[in-house]
Write a protein that holds these residues in place. Structure first.
Motif, PDB file in Angstrom:
ATOM      1  N   ILE A   1       0.866  -1.173   0.000  1.00 45.12           N
ATOM      2  CA  ILE A   1       0.000   0.000   0.000  1.00 45.12           C
ATOM      3  C   ILE A   1       0.908   1.230   0.000  1.00 45.12           C
ATOM      4  N   ASP A   2       0.325   2.393  -0.258  1.00 44.69           N
ATOM      5  CA  ASP A   2       1.104   3.629  -0.351  1.00 44.69           C
ATOM      6  C   ASP A   2       1.132   4.438   0.938  1.00 44.69           C
TER       7      ASP A   2
ATOM      8  N   TYR B   1       4.260   5.885  17.557  1.00 39.05           N
ATOM      9  CA  TYR B   1       3.956   4.501  17.163  1.00 39.05           C
ATOM     10  C   TYR B   1       4.792   4.116  15.951  1.00 39.05           C
ATOM     11  N   MET B   2       4.873   5.014  14.962  1.00 36.49           N
ATOM     12  CA  MET B   2       5.635   4.735  13.748  1.00 36.49           C
ATOM     13  C   MET B   2       7.111   4.493  14.057  1.00 36.49           C
TER      14      MET B   2
ATOM     15  N   LEU C   1       9.423   3.504   7.462  1.00 39.78           N
ATOM     16  CA  LEU C   1       8.247   4.347   7.317  1.00 39.78           C
ATOM     17  C   LEU C   1       8.598   5.788   7.660  1.00 39.78           C
ATOM     18  N   ALA C   2       7.889   6.723   7.030  1.00 36.60           N
ATOM     19  CA  ALA C   2       8.158   8.146   7.251  1.00 36.60           C
ATOM     20  C   ALA C   2       6.849   8.903   7.385  1.00 36.60           C
ATOM     21  N   ALA C   3       6.798   9.836   8.332  1.00 43.80           N
ATOM     22  CA  ALA C   3       5.639  10.710   8.514  1.00 43.80           C
ATOM     23  C   ALA C   3       5.840  11.951   7.657  1.00 43.80           C
ATOM     24  N   ILE C   4       4.794  12.346   6.899  1.00 43.98           N
ATOM     25  CA  ILE C   4       4.957  13.487   5.997  1.00 43.98           C
ATOM     26  C   ILE C   4       4.163  14.715   6.416  1.00 43.98           C
ATOM     27  N   ILE C   5       3.141  14.554   7.274  1.00 37.81           N
ATOM     28  CA  ILE C   5       2.418  15.728   7.762  1.00 37.81           C
ATOM     29  C   ILE C   5       1.537  15.340   8.948  1.00 37.81           C
TER      30      ILE C   5
ATOM     31  N   VAL D   1       1.409   8.618   6.979  1.00 38.63           N
ATOM     32  CA  VAL D   1       2.639   7.826   6.971  1.00 38.63           C
ATOM     33  C   VAL D   1       2.785   7.106   5.640  1.00 38.63           C
ATOM     34  N   VAL D   2       3.984   7.177   5.080  1.00 41.89           N
ATOM     35  CA  VAL D   2       4.293   6.551   3.789  1.00 41.89           C
ATOM     36  C   VAL D   2       5.592   5.766   3.931  1.00 41.89           C
TER      37      VAL D   2
END
Length: 273
Positions: A83-84, A93-94, A105-109, A232-233
């Motif tokens: 998934i994207d 959590y991430m 994984l990366a948080a973008i906003i 998260v992406v």
């Protein structure tokens, strides 16, 4: 207004959104700009579907969703590129997932967040706290720390000030004058076990998925930066055009107006831009 908004969320959380095509699997089609997202039964995915998807559809994006029974499975799929994106976790959590699962994984906003709170089915106020009271606490690392922070806010315990509040555990309690008895358990199971405890700390998404009346909250957390929900992406996609488009949608005037019209009772904590 609040109860109406909660009802919309709860209904939406268990409906299959026809325009997005939920299913057990999906693949990205770059030519048609299709974004595949992990779907969970909570307010954050509902908000994404009702407010963000319509904005991005105007830009030519299409959407497919894959449903998951828990966030861990969604993150595994995200890490493996199945998934994207997903919108059901905070950065704490991430980061724990990345550490424990060797994730990327990366948080973008940061996005609107429903605060965690202290609840009880047998007590009406915080002042009813008694010696040896039984307290239910989420058992995952990030939500456990926020739970102990809420109990400190209630002046029921004191935590070691030398320990980062994002990482505190039961062992970091320096004062427990009421001799509170803690039970750490899966947060999804706390609502159905509420009668077994004097008080319980429940994450916001679980509160609303379980249909608990938010007006019954006795104390809400002060949402810390590391507890803000995030888009998260996969790390390799964080600078992609579609990821930037998602960020822009959350920062858009259209989304700001949507939240102004649908957050009359401060259901959401909205991060500053």
């Amino acid at each position: 207004m609040l109860k109406k908004w909660i009802s919309i969320l709860l209904v939406g959380a268990f409906m299959l959104i026809g325009v997005t095509g939920c299913g057990k699997g999906a693949e990205v089609d770059a030519d048609t700009k299709t974004i595949v997202y992990g779907k969970a039964a909570g307010p954050y995915t509902v908000l994404f579907e009702e407010a963000i998807i319509p904005i991005l559809e105007k830009e030519g994006y299409q959407f497919k969703c894959v449903e998951f029974s828990d966030l861990m499975q969604s993150d595994i799929a995200l890490n493996e590129g199945e998934i994207d994106m997903n919108v059901e976790q905070h950065s704490a959590y991430m980061e724990n997932f990345n550490k424990e699962q060797n994730g990327n994984l990366a948080a973008i906003i940061p996005i609107p967040t429903v605060p965690a709170g202290l609840f009880s089915s047998t007590h009406k106020t915080l002042e009813e706290i008694m010696n040896n009271a039984k307290i239910a606490i989420p058992n995952d690392v990030s939500n456990a720390s926020r739970a102990y922070a809420i109990l400190q806010k209630a002046n029921w315990i004191q935590l070691d000030p030398k320990v980062d509040i994002a990482n505190v555990t039961q062992e970091d309690i320096t004062e427990n004058p009421y001799n509170l008895q803690f039970t750490e358990m899966d947060s999804a199971n706390i609502p159905r076990s509420l009668d077994e405890f004097d008080y319980a700390v429940i994450p916001g998404s679980v509160v609303y998925s379980a249909g608990i009346d938010s007006d019954s909250v006795l104390l809400q957390e002060d949402v810390a930066e590391h507890l803000l929900l995030q888009v998260v992406v996969n790390e390799k996609e964080k600078d992609s055009d579609w990821a930037k488009a998602v960020v822009n949608a959350y920062q858009s005037e259209e989304f700001t107006k949507y939240m102004e019209e649908n957050n009359k009772d401060n259901f959401w904590y909205i991060p500053k831009k």
